[in-house]
Design an enzyme around this catalytic site. Structure first.
Site, PDB file in Angstrom:
ATOM      1  N   ARG A   1     -11.641  45.414  38.938  1.00 45.35           N
ATOM      2  CA  ARG A   1     -12.920  44.681  38.923  1.00 45.35           C
ATOM      3  C   ARG A   1     -12.589  43.235  38.606  1.00 45.35           C
ATOM      4  O   ARG A   1     -12.363  42.900  37.455  1.00 45.35           O
ATOM      5  CB  ARG A   1     -13.825  45.193  37.806  1.00 45.35           C
TER       6      ARG A   1
ATOM      7  N   ALA B   1     -31.215  49.573  37.691  1.00 47.97           N
ATOM      8  CA  ALA B   1     -29.774  49.763  37.561  1.00 47.97           C
ATOM      9  C   ALA B   1     -29.421  49.496  36.107  1.00 47.97           C
ATOM     10  O   ALA B   1     -29.976  48.580  35.484  1.00 47.97           O
ATOM     11  CB  ALA B   1     -29.027  48.815  38.489  1.00 47.97           C
ATOM     12  N   GLU B   2     -28.518  50.290  35.573  1.00 48.87           N
ATOM     13  CA  GLU B   2     -28.158  50.091  34.179  1.00 48.87           C
ATOM     14  C   GLU B   2     -27.455  48.749  33.995  1.00 48.87           C
ATOM     15  O   GLU B   2     -26.757  48.274  34.877  1.00 48.87           O
ATOM     16  CB  GLU B   2     -27.280  51.250  33.712  1.00 48.87           C
TER      17      GLU B   2
ATOM     18  N   LYS C   1     -35.740  57.774  47.413  1.00 50.95           N
ATOM     19  CA  LYS C   1     -34.858  57.508  46.271  1.00 50.95           C
ATOM     20  C   LYS C   1     -33.429  57.922  46.603  1.00 50.95           C
ATOM     21  O   LYS C   1     -32.477  57.165  46.407  1.00 50.95           O
ATOM     22  CB  LYS C   1     -35.379  58.268  45.044  1.00 50.95           C
TER      23      LYS C   1
ATOM     24  N   CYS D   1     -26.168  58.218  39.013  1.00 47.95           N
ATOM     25  CA  CYS D   1     -27.021  58.443  40.184  1.00 47.95           C
ATOM     26  C   CYS D   1     -26.294  58.634  41.505  1.00 47.95           C
ATOM     27  O   CYS D   1     -26.602  59.571  42.249  1.00 47.95           O
ATOM     28  CB  CYS D   1     -27.980  57.268  40.344  1.00 47.95           C
TER      29      CYS D   1
HETATM   30  C1  UDX Z   1     -27.965  52.739  40.772  1.00 47.73           C
HETATM   31  C2  UDX Z   1     -28.971  52.002  41.700  1.00 47.73           C
HETATM   32  O1  UDX Z   1     -28.539  50.643  41.878  1.00 47.73           O
HETATM   33  C3  UDX Z   1     -30.369  52.048  41.106  1.00 47.73           C
HETATM   34  O2  UDX Z   1     -31.292  51.466  41.994  1.00 47.73           O
HETATM   35  C4  UDX Z   1     -30.731  53.512  40.839  1.00 47.73           C
HETATM   36  O3  UDX Z   1     -32.001  53.615  40.261  1.00 47.73           O
HETATM   37  C5  UDX Z   1     -29.701  54.184  39.951  1.00 47.73           C
HETATM   38  O4  UDX Z   1     -28.412  54.059  40.546  1.00 47.73           O
HETATM   39  P1  UDX Z   1     -26.659  52.126  38.543  1.00 47.73           P
HETATM   40  O5  UDX Z   1     -25.828  53.335  38.857  1.00 47.73           O
HETATM   41  O6  UDX Z   1     -27.224  52.022  37.172  1.00 47.73           O
HETATM   42  O7  UDX Z   1     -27.899  52.011  39.553  1.00 47.73           O
HETATM   43  O8  UDX Z   1     -25.775  50.801  38.774  1.00 47.73           O
HETATM   44  P2  UDX Z   1     -25.311  49.982  40.078  1.00 47.73           P
HETATM   45  O9  UDX Z   1     -25.407  48.544  39.744  1.00 47.73           O
HETATM   46  O10 UDX Z   1     -25.976  50.431  41.298  1.00 47.73           O
HETATM   47  O11 UDX Z   1     -23.751  50.316  40.150  1.00 47.73           O
HETATM   48  C6  UDX Z   1     -23.257  51.611  40.458  1.00 47.73           C
HETATM   49  C7  UDX Z   1     -21.747  51.589  40.572  1.00 47.73           C
HETATM   50  O12 UDX Z   1     -21.354  50.892  41.749  1.00 47.73           O
HETATM   51  C8  UDX Z   1     -21.042  50.896  39.415  1.00 47.73           C
HETATM   52  O13 UDX Z   1     -19.900  51.635  39.068  1.00 47.73           O
HETATM   53  C9  UDX Z   1     -20.674  49.551  39.988  1.00 47.73           C
HETATM   54  O14 UDX Z   1     -19.579  48.966  39.360  1.00 47.73           O
HETATM   55  C10 UDX Z   1     -20.373  49.920  41.425  1.00 47.73           C
HETATM   56  N1  UDX Z   1     -20.468  48.799  42.366  1.00 47.73           N
HETATM   57  C11 UDX Z   1     -21.645  48.148  42.536  1.00 47.73           C
HETATM   58  C12 UDX Z   1     -19.357  48.434  43.119  1.00 47.73           C
HETATM   59  O15 UDX Z   1     -18.292  49.035  42.990  1.00 47.73           O
HETATM   60  N2  UDX Z   1     -19.469  47.404  44.012  1.00 47.73           N
HETATM   61  C13 UDX Z   1     -20.645  46.727  44.211  1.00 47.73           C
HETATM   62  O16 UDX Z   1     -20.659  45.815  45.056  1.00 47.73           O
HETATM   63  C14 UDX Z   1     -21.764  47.109  43.438  1.00 47.73           C
HETATM   64  P1  ADP Z   2     -31.488  59.709  32.353  1.00 49.17           P
HETATM   65  O1  ADP Z   2     -30.340  58.809  32.696  1.00 49.17           O
HETATM   66  O2  ADP Z   2     -32.030  60.432  33.559  1.00 49.17           O
HETATM   67  O3  ADP Z   2     -32.551  59.029  31.560  1.00 49.17           O
HETATM   68  P2  ADP Z   2     -30.544  60.999  29.910  1.00 49.17           P
HETATM   69  O4  ADP Z   2     -29.589  62.151  29.749  1.00 49.17           O
HETATM   70  O5  ADP Z   2     -30.152  59.660  29.384  1.00 49.17           O
HETATM   71  O6  ADP Z   2     -30.885  60.931  31.471  1.00 49.17           O
HETATM   72  O7  ADP Z   2     -31.946  61.377  29.249  1.00 49.17           O
HETATM   73  C1  ADP Z   2     -32.662  62.546  29.480  1.00 49.17           C
HETATM   74  C2  ADP Z   2     -33.251  63.028  28.136  1.00 49.17           C
HETATM   75  O8  ADP Z   2     -34.160  64.105  28.394  1.00 49.17           O
HETATM   76  C3  ADP Z   2     -32.228  63.553  27.132  1.00 49.17           C
HETATM   77  O9  ADP Z   2     -32.294  62.766  25.957  1.00 49.17           O
HETATM   78  C4  ADP Z   2     -32.666  65.025  26.878  1.00 49.17           C
HETATM   79  O10 ADP Z   2     -32.531  65.394  25.506  1.00 49.17           O
HETATM   80  C5  ADP Z   2     -34.135  64.981  27.267  1.00 49.17           C
HETATM   81  N1  ADP Z   2     -34.716  66.272  27.659  1.00 49.17           N
HETATM   82  C6  ADP Z   2     -34.272  67.144  28.594  1.00 49.17           C
HETATM   83  N2  ADP Z   2     -35.107  68.213  28.697  1.00 49.17           N
HETATM   84  C7  ADP Z   2     -36.109  68.017  27.806  1.00 49.17           C
HETATM   85  C8  ADP Z   2     -37.301  68.769  27.442  1.00 49.17           C
HETATM   86  N3  ADP Z   2     -37.618  69.929  28.035  1.00 49.17           N
HETATM   87  N4  ADP Z   2     -38.093  68.259  26.470  1.00 49.17           N
HETATM   88  C9  ADP Z   2     -37.786  67.086  25.879  1.00 49.17           C
HETATM   89  N5  ADP Z   2     -36.705  66.325  26.181  1.00 49.17           N
HETATM   90  C10 ADP Z   2     -35.872  66.783  27.130  1.00 49.17           C
END
Ligand code: UDX
Ligand code: ADP
Length: 465
Positions: free
Chosen positions: A444, A166-167, A222, A278
């Site tokens: 939040r 998760a980010e 996933k 995601c």
């Molecule tokens: C998510 C999944 O957690 C991760 O496993 C997957 O690989 C990618 O998608 P991410 O989107 O980076 O990760 O963050 P996450 O912490 O899941 O939060 C997603 C959103 O839900 C955020 O906007 C967050 O604020 C919100 N959230 C989360 C809520 O509103 N309530 C909660 O209780 C938890």
């Molecule tokens: P994620 O959150 O899935 O990592 P991002 O948009 O942050 O997605 O990153 C995906 C990266 O993949 C981008 O920086 C984009 O420039 C790169 N990318 C997409 N297609 C190609 C490709 N054919 N060759 C090299 N890099 C690529």
């Protein structure tokens, strides 16, 4: 099983960058090339100034400093990286399709396909190809077909190894992963490829946490994991609407139900709506998949999770208008936060975007403060909606580098992201500088509502009045 010594990762984004940094840290004997077709991004990954890294994640810059130039390299030379590596990770973006069949629902696989063709064309020896991007079920078999059509004398094993980080907590999620999922073919070559990838993770994770499945189970897991997590948020958000009407407090309800070990306490925080790259994308993918196979009811069920999320964002914007005496025309509203969650500079699908859009439509003027997101990104987000011209967006959406300045003379503050630093502010000072009556709309939770009330704010939070 081959003991891997060279890895390449195509795509240096939020997934590829942090994942490869951690693999490099824990496997100093493996040389890793991260490549991207975007030269500006690669230049930023190679920058000496750690504040320039294209991805902000707590703990990431320290790892980059340690491994970059030793066994982790960033470059734009995709072909060279393909030739060099025994194992290639595909970490390119897979946005929702914005055209044609499946528009607004299916994943756009053009980047993945391009990548697969490039690998197929450039490979000079056997390769293990790992799908890291989130992909619709059965993509691995398409990738394999592309390879087979281009080179018959080289063997390609395709693995699915979805990312669960998760980010904002990516580094910790990678270092202490609950599980690593590896899907592979049920052939001898497929099983050997699984072992090779598993060995890389075993450098720091106990073997029991590495789950191997067939490819399609891995791909579907996933989507399902994200759908379940998002479903919990939509469920509690739906309850927040009822709390506002009945006087129940949604945080108390969440605590009470979360104490049941069958339910559990995580992902029950009511909010202004989930964002991120995601959740929405993966659920849309799931819905598309169900409908493709004629499972209309199953598709409708999951789609409802997104509908409730849209409803929550809409409700939050409407609550602001209603509380500000049914008009925000010409009023200044400060946004605290623009990122979709704290500790990231990512704004993809952030609730901020649609809430701002709705309020600007009502002729409000917005001033945003976010500790990590740049103004140019915010304007790009607004332009992407295509509701008004860039000039109009720039006029209606302003930016301040100082939160106190953002709040000054405003009619209300909308807390969009739960950045920890908001809790440390001098809220008395903020209150004194605002137009009265001063409102805080808390999407939040930041401070105890009573504390803010004591100062004089009128506080409106999700699920509370
Ligand atoms: C998510 C999944 O957690 C991760 O496993 C997957 O690989 C990618 O998608 P991410 O989107 O980076 O990760 O963050 P996450 O912490 O899941 O939060 C997603 C959103 O839900 C955020 O906007 C967050 O604020 C919100 N959230 C989360 C809520 O509103 N309530 C909660 O209780 C938890
Ligand atoms: P994620 O959150 O899935 O990592 P991002 O948009 O942050 O997605 O990153 C995906 C990266 O993949 C981008 O920086 C984009 O420039 C790169 N990318 C997409 N297609 C190609 C490709 N054919 N060759 C090299 N890099 C690529």
């Amino acid at each position: 099983m081959t003991k891997i010594k060279t890895i390449s990762c195509i795509g240096a984004g939020y997934v590829g960058g942090p994942t490869m940094a951690v693999i490099a840290l824990k496997n100093p004997h493996i040389r890793i090339n991260v490549v991207d077709m975007n030269p500006e991004k690669i230049a930023l990954w190679n920058s000496d100034n750690m504040d320039d890294l294209p991805v902000y994640e707590p703990g990431l810059s320290e790892i980059i400093q340690e491994v970059r130039g030793k066994n982790l390299f960033f470059s734009t030379d995709v072909d060279q990286a393909i030739r060099d590596a025994e194992m290639i990770f595909i970490s390119v973006n897979t946005p929702t399709k914005s055209y044609g069949i499946g528009k607004g629902m299916a994943a756009d696989l053009k980047y993945v396909e391009l990548c697969a063709r490039q690998i197929g064309k450039g490979a000079t020896r056997d390769k293990i190809v790992v799908e890291k991007s989130t992909l619709p079920v059965r993509t691995a078999s398409s990738i394999k077909k592309i390879f087979a059509a281009q080179q018959s004398n080289i063997s390609f094993s395709v693995l699915s190894n979805p990312e669960f980080l998760a980010e904002g907590t990516a580094i910790n999620d990678l270092l202490n992963a609950d599980r690593v999922l590896i899907g592979g073919e049920e052939t001898e070559a497929g099983q050997k490829a699984i072992q090779s990838l598993s060995a890389i993770y075993e450098a720091w994770l106990p073997k029991e946490r590495i789950i191997s499945t067939n490819i399609w189970s891995s791909e579907l897991s996933k989507l399902t994991a994200n759908a379940f997590l998002a479903q919990r948020i939509s469920s509690i958000n739906a309850i927040s609407a009822l709390c506002e009407k009945t006087g129940a407090n949604v945080d108390e309800v969440a605590k009470a139900i979360g104490a049941d070990s069958r339910i559990g306490s995580k992902f029950l925080k009511s909010s202004v709506g989930f964002g991120g790259s995601c959740f929405k994308k993966d659920i849309l993918n799931l819905v598309y998949l169900c409908r493709h196979f004629g499972l209309q009811e199953a598709g409708d069920y999951w789609e409802q999770v997104i509908k409730i999320n849209d409803y929550q964002k809409q409700r939050f914007a409407e609550n602001i208008v209603t509380a500000l005496f049914n008009t925000v025309s010409g009023k200044d509203i400060a946004f605290f936060g623009w990122a979709f969650k704290k500790d990231t500079n990512d704004t993809r699908e952030s609730a901020a975007i649609e809430i701002a859009d709705k309020l600007i439509e009502e002729q409000a003027v917005i001033t945003v403060y976010d500790p990590k997101v740049k103004y140019a990104r915010m304007i790009e987000d607004m332009n992407y909606l295509d509701t008004r011209s860039e000039e109009e967006n720039e006029k209606a959406l302003n930016f301040e580098t100082d939160p106190y300045e953002a709040a000054k003379d405003s009619h209300a503050i909308a807390v969009i992201t739960e950045w920890d630093e908001f809790k440390t502010y001098d809220w008395q000072k903020i209150y004194s500088s605002m137009k009265k009556p001063a409102f805080v709309f808390d999407g939040r939770n930041i401070l105890d509502h009573e504390d803010l009330r004591k100062i004089g704010f009128i506080v409106r939070g999700i699920g509370k009045q």
